[in-house]
Design a protein around this motif. Structure first.
Motif, PDB file in Angstrom:
ATOM      1  N   UNK A   1      66.354 -42.397  16.269  1.00 27.96           N
ATOM      2  CA  UNK A   1      65.876 -42.493  14.922  1.00 27.96           C
ATOM      3  C   UNK A   1      64.464 -42.291  14.517  1.00 27.96           C
ATOM      4  N   UNK A   2      64.046 -41.949  13.385  1.00 26.67           N
ATOM      5  CA  UNK A   2      62.798 -41.342  13.085  1.00 26.67           C
ATOM      6  C   UNK A   2      61.926 -42.842  12.655  1.00 26.67           C
ATOM      7  N   UNK A   3      60.557 -42.540  13.132  1.00 27.33           N
ATOM      8  CA  UNK A   3      59.715 -43.619  12.846  1.00 27.33           C
ATOM      9  C   UNK A   3      59.636 -44.142  11.240  1.00 27.33           C
ATOM     10  N   UNK A  58      65.664 -45.365  -3.883  1.00 23.77           N
ATOM     11  CA  UNK A  58      66.335 -45.204  -2.893  1.00 23.77           C
ATOM     12  C   UNK A  58      67.884 -45.650  -3.332  1.00 23.77           C
ATOM     13  N   UNK A  59      68.735 -44.725  -2.719  1.00 17.66           N
ATOM     14  CA  UNK A  59      69.990 -44.811  -3.043  1.00 17.66           C
ATOM     15  C   UNK A  59      70.547 -46.020  -1.793  1.00 17.66           C
ATOM     16  N   UNK A  60      71.614 -46.483  -2.083  1.00 19.67           N
ATOM     17  CA  UNK A  60      71.867 -47.732  -0.858  1.00 19.67           C
ATOM     18  C   UNK A  60      72.048 -47.066   0.484  1.00 19.67           C
ATOM     19  N   UNK A  61      72.522 -46.011   0.792  1.00 19.21           N
ATOM     20  CA  UNK A  61      72.346 -45.420   2.058  1.00 19.21           C
ATOM     21  C   UNK A  61      71.044 -45.037   2.726  1.00 19.21           C
ATOM     22  N   UNK A  62      70.265 -44.735   1.724  1.00 22.53           N
ATOM     23  CA  UNK A  62      68.735 -44.442   2.000  1.00 22.53           C
ATOM     24  C   UNK A  62      67.981 -45.619   2.214  1.00 22.53           C
ATOM     25  N   UNK A  63      68.226 -46.497   1.433  1.00 24.31           N
ATOM     26  CA  UNK A  63      67.706 -47.989   1.676  1.00 24.31           C
ATOM     27  C   UNK A  63      68.168 -48.626   3.178  1.00 24.31           C
ATOM     28  N   UNK A  64      69.291 -48.408   3.225  1.00 21.37           N
ATOM     29  CA  UNK A  64      69.776 -48.971   4.637  1.00 21.37           C
ATOM     30  C   UNK A  64      68.926 -48.272   5.823  1.00 21.37           C
ATOM     31  N   UNK A  65      68.747 -46.920   5.688  1.00 26.83           N
ATOM     32  CA  UNK A  65      67.924 -46.188   6.987  1.00 26.83           C
ATOM     33  C   UNK A  65      66.521 -46.553   6.857  1.00 26.83           C
ATOM     34  N   UNK A  66      65.967 -46.949   5.605  1.00 24.54           N
ATOM     35  CA  UNK A  66      64.769 -47.107   5.404  1.00 24.54           C
ATOM     36  C   UNK A  66      64.392 -48.628   5.932  1.00 24.54           C
ATOM     37  N   UNK A  67      65.472 -49.443   5.736  1.00 24.73           N
ATOM     38  CA  UNK A  67      65.176 -50.627   6.200  1.00 24.73           C
ATOM     39  C   UNK A  67      65.133 -50.853   7.570  1.00 24.73           C
ATOM     40  N   UNK A  68      66.234 -50.230   8.134  1.00 23.43           N
ATOM     41  CA  UNK A  68      66.405 -50.325   9.711  1.00 23.43           C
ATOM     42  C   UNK A  68      64.983 -49.748  10.454  1.00 23.43           C
ATOM     43  N   UNK A  69      64.652 -48.559   9.778  1.00 22.13           N
ATOM     44  CA  UNK A  69      63.231 -48.062  10.444  1.00 22.13           C
ATOM     45  C   UNK A  69      62.124 -49.275  10.168  1.00 22.13           C
ATOM     46  N   UNK A  70      62.026 -49.895   9.117  1.00 21.31           N
ATOM     47  CA  UNK A  70      61.088 -50.855   9.105  1.00 21.31           C
ATOM     48  C   UNK A  70      60.962 -51.842  10.055  1.00 21.31           C
ATOM     49  N   UNK A  72      62.718 -51.694  12.928  1.00 16.75           N
ATOM     50  CA  UNK A  72      62.225 -51.234  14.339  1.00 16.75           C
ATOM     51  C   UNK A  72      60.981 -51.005  14.593  1.00 16.75           C
ATOM     52  N   UNK A  73      59.869 -50.735  13.507  1.00 15.40           N
ATOM     53  CA  UNK A  73      58.777 -50.800  13.655  1.00 15.40           C
ATOM     54  C   UNK A  73      58.132 -51.868  13.886  1.00 15.40           C
ATOM     55  N   UNK A  74      58.615 -52.737  13.141  1.00 16.66           N
ATOM     56  CA  UNK A  74      57.947 -54.258  13.026  1.00 16.66           C
ATOM     57  C   UNK A  74      58.272 -55.041  14.294  1.00 16.66           C
ATOM     58  N   UNK A  75      59.591 -54.871  14.686  1.00 14.46           N
ATOM     59  CA  UNK A  75      59.989 -55.747  16.063  1.00 14.46           C
ATOM     60  C   UNK A  75      59.922 -54.930  17.536  1.00 14.46           C
ATOM     61  N   UNK A  76      60.037 -53.600  17.226  1.00 18.79           N
ATOM     62  CA  UNK A  76      60.078 -52.695  18.456  1.00 18.79           C
ATOM     63  C   UNK A  76      61.427 -52.475  18.743  1.00 18.79           C
ATOM     64  N   UNK A  77      61.791 -51.173  19.353  1.00 19.01           N
ATOM     65  CA  UNK A  77      63.261 -50.833  19.413  1.00 19.01           C
ATOM     66  C   UNK A  77      63.764 -51.790  20.243  1.00 19.01           C
ATOM     67  N   UNK A  78      63.327 -52.330  21.299  1.00 19.34           N
ATOM     68  CA  UNK A  78      64.307 -53.272  22.500  1.00 19.34           C
ATOM     69  C   UNK A  78      64.445 -54.450  21.613  1.00 19.34           C
ATOM     70  N   UNK A  79      63.692 -55.062  21.056  1.00 21.58           N
ATOM     71  CA  UNK A  79      63.882 -56.377  20.326  1.00 21.58           C
ATOM     72  C   UNK A  79      64.779 -56.219  19.108  1.00 21.58           C
TER      73      UNK A  79
END
Length: 482
Positions: A1-3, A58-70, A72-79
């Motif tokens: 996934x993109x950062x 954002x559209x709902x789909x874009x928001x879902x992608x954006x929130x997931x990326x946020x 991952x950036x905050x917690x780290x991919x593993x967590x």
């Protein structure tokens, strides 16, 4: 996934949005905003992220992608993926189900084996279809025996096998054992799921189906043990037949020679002696006085997650005396032990070392039916409206302190069959099987406990109603019942 920064930059470009407008709307200074865009910082809080997201339209789909990326950036991919795996397990926990038409052995079993293998003591199997074909008949044949035995050395990732097992209807006793490789670390599969939780998800339906199932585990790197240049790491063994195969279930060998099957059985037991039991299965409500002295009843979970609120601490002796059906030979002694147990439970609640999460729908169901999911229906009469109100009034102080909390989306739609109770060293899943018997699956493996505790300990505040909202909700229910 993109950062996160890459997705943010892409949306700014695609939507032709000025950075200045995002700065104005979010309340950030330009320097901080450009650091976020360049990947040198992440939004400092959920509120800041939300403002940026709103500014992007954002559209709902874009928001879902954006929130997931946020996240991952905050917690780290593993967590992030570890906690996501737990959430998926919780939200997709199986309900108790009715057994479809049971699978019965078919008369053509012997001829099918003979026709395909020419009665050879060993037969090469060159496709998953062939392997599934023989597994199907091996298991059905074993289920028709008075004392059948199925022994497995493989991961719970063979979809065909794990869809077949719950549908078996044994003619007599059928014991199923399995040796599983578990990971001590956060090992993810290609779908970014925790291996250990994926396996647990596959095993639970066997218990719900009422199977005599006993998994054992050992620790190893799952990838190297099963997927790196291992010829036949998997074994499926019955009284008369054995199949060894690759971990992708594409190639294998069928053995019918009694001496070979016996040798493989001895090898299985030698391996099992080096493994540990993954679970204990027990009845949650004991039927003898001595059972209350076991270590299980002396332990307390730190976190409880279930659709209905955990009302058992508020079962006082006068309520127990009234509702418990006199079916026990030691009824009075058992009630005394149960009252002492629940009194100590209430005392622990007062120390505020527990968190109990539940849903509005679960609370409403208790108010409407007078039933508690932890206690099988056959043991007690439904609580009267007055008793329900009394228990909920006792519960209010715990809601005020934030010990009892109501869940919001997405956890507000838990399956009725999930009751998860854990701390760092102890935990269990409570659920009904297809015969509506309440089972308690006590978890021994530490890494499973660790990921459940980590998830529940770190739930975001946005997933809960406030203490005041929870108290108001319970008070309104009490008023309606009164």
């Amino acid at each position: 996934m993109l950062a996160f920064s890459e997705i943010l930059s892409r949306y700014i470009t695609e939507k032709n949005i000025k950075v200045y407008s995002i700065v104005q709307y979010s309340g950030l200074d330009r320097s901080t905003m450009y650091q976020i865009i360049n990947g040198k910082r992440t939004p400092a809080s959920r509120e800041v992220f939300q403002k940026i997201a709103e500014a992007l339209h954002l559209t709902p789909l874009e928001y879902k992608e954006f929130y997931e990326a946020y996240l991952i950036s905050r917690l780290g991919p593993e967590t992030y993926y570890k906690r996501k795996s737990v959430e998926n397990f919780i939200l997709n926990f199986p309900n108790n189900f009715s057994r479809s038409e049971s699978l019965k052995p078919k008369p053509l079993l012997h001829s099918a084996l003979a026709d395909r293998s020419d009665a050879s003591p060993c037969t090469a199997l060159s496709s998953q279809v062939e392997i599934n074909y023989f597994l199907h008949y091996m298991l059905l044949n074993e289920a028709n025996k008075k004392d059948g035995m199925i022994f497995l050395i493989l991961q719970p990732d063979c979809d065909f096998l794990f869809s077949l097992l719950p549908g078996l209807k044994p003619s007599g006793n059928l014991r199923v054992e399995q040796i599983i490789c578990m990971s001590k670390t956060v090992q993810l599969n290609e779908d970014q799921e925790l291996f250990n939780l994926k396996y647990l998800k596959a095993m639970v339906p066997l218990y719900i189906a009422g199977m005599d199932y006993h998994p054992y585990y050992f620790y190893e790197d799952i990838h190297s043990h099963y997927y790196n240049l291992n010829i036949f790491p998997c074994l499926i063994l019955t009284s008369d037949h054995a199949v060894v195969c690759t971990s992708d279930y594409q190639s294998g060998i069928l053995f019918q020679d009694a001496s070979v099957v016996s040798m493989l059985r001895e090898l299985y037991f030698s391996y099992r002696s080096k493994c540990s039991s993954l679970f204990d299965l027990m009845n949650f409500i004991p039927t003898s006085n001595e059972a209350f002295q076991s270590g299980f009843y002396q332990k307390r979970p730190s976190y409880i997650l279930q659709p209905d609120a955990c009302m058992t601490p508020f079962l006082r002796k006068e309520i127990l005396d009234h509702v418990i059906i006199p079916v026990f030979a030691e009824r009075d002694n058992i009630l005394g032990q149960l009252d002492a147990l629940l009194t100590s439970y209430r005392q622990q609640l007062e120390t505020e070392n527990m968190q109990i999460y539940f849903t509005k729908n679960g609370m409403l169901e208790f108010a409407q039916t007078g039933r508690i999911k932890e206690i099988p229906d056959e043991f007690y009469h439904p609580f009267s409206p007055q008793e329900r109100c009394s228990m909920m009034r006792d519960m209010l102080s715990c809601c005020e302190k934030g010990i009892y909390r109501i869940l919001k989306r997405p956890l507000d739609h838990l399956t009725d069959n999930l009751h998860l109770c854990v701390n760092e060293t102890f935990g269990y899943l409570l659920f009904n099987n297809m015969e509506q018997h309440t089972l308690c699956l006590v978890i021994h493996e530490p890494s499973i406990l660790e990921v459940f505790v980590d998830y529940l300990k770190n739930l975001d505040e946005s997933l809960f109603y406030s203490n005041e909202e929870t108290v108001s909700f319970i008070q309104n229910i009490i008023k309606e019942l009164e």
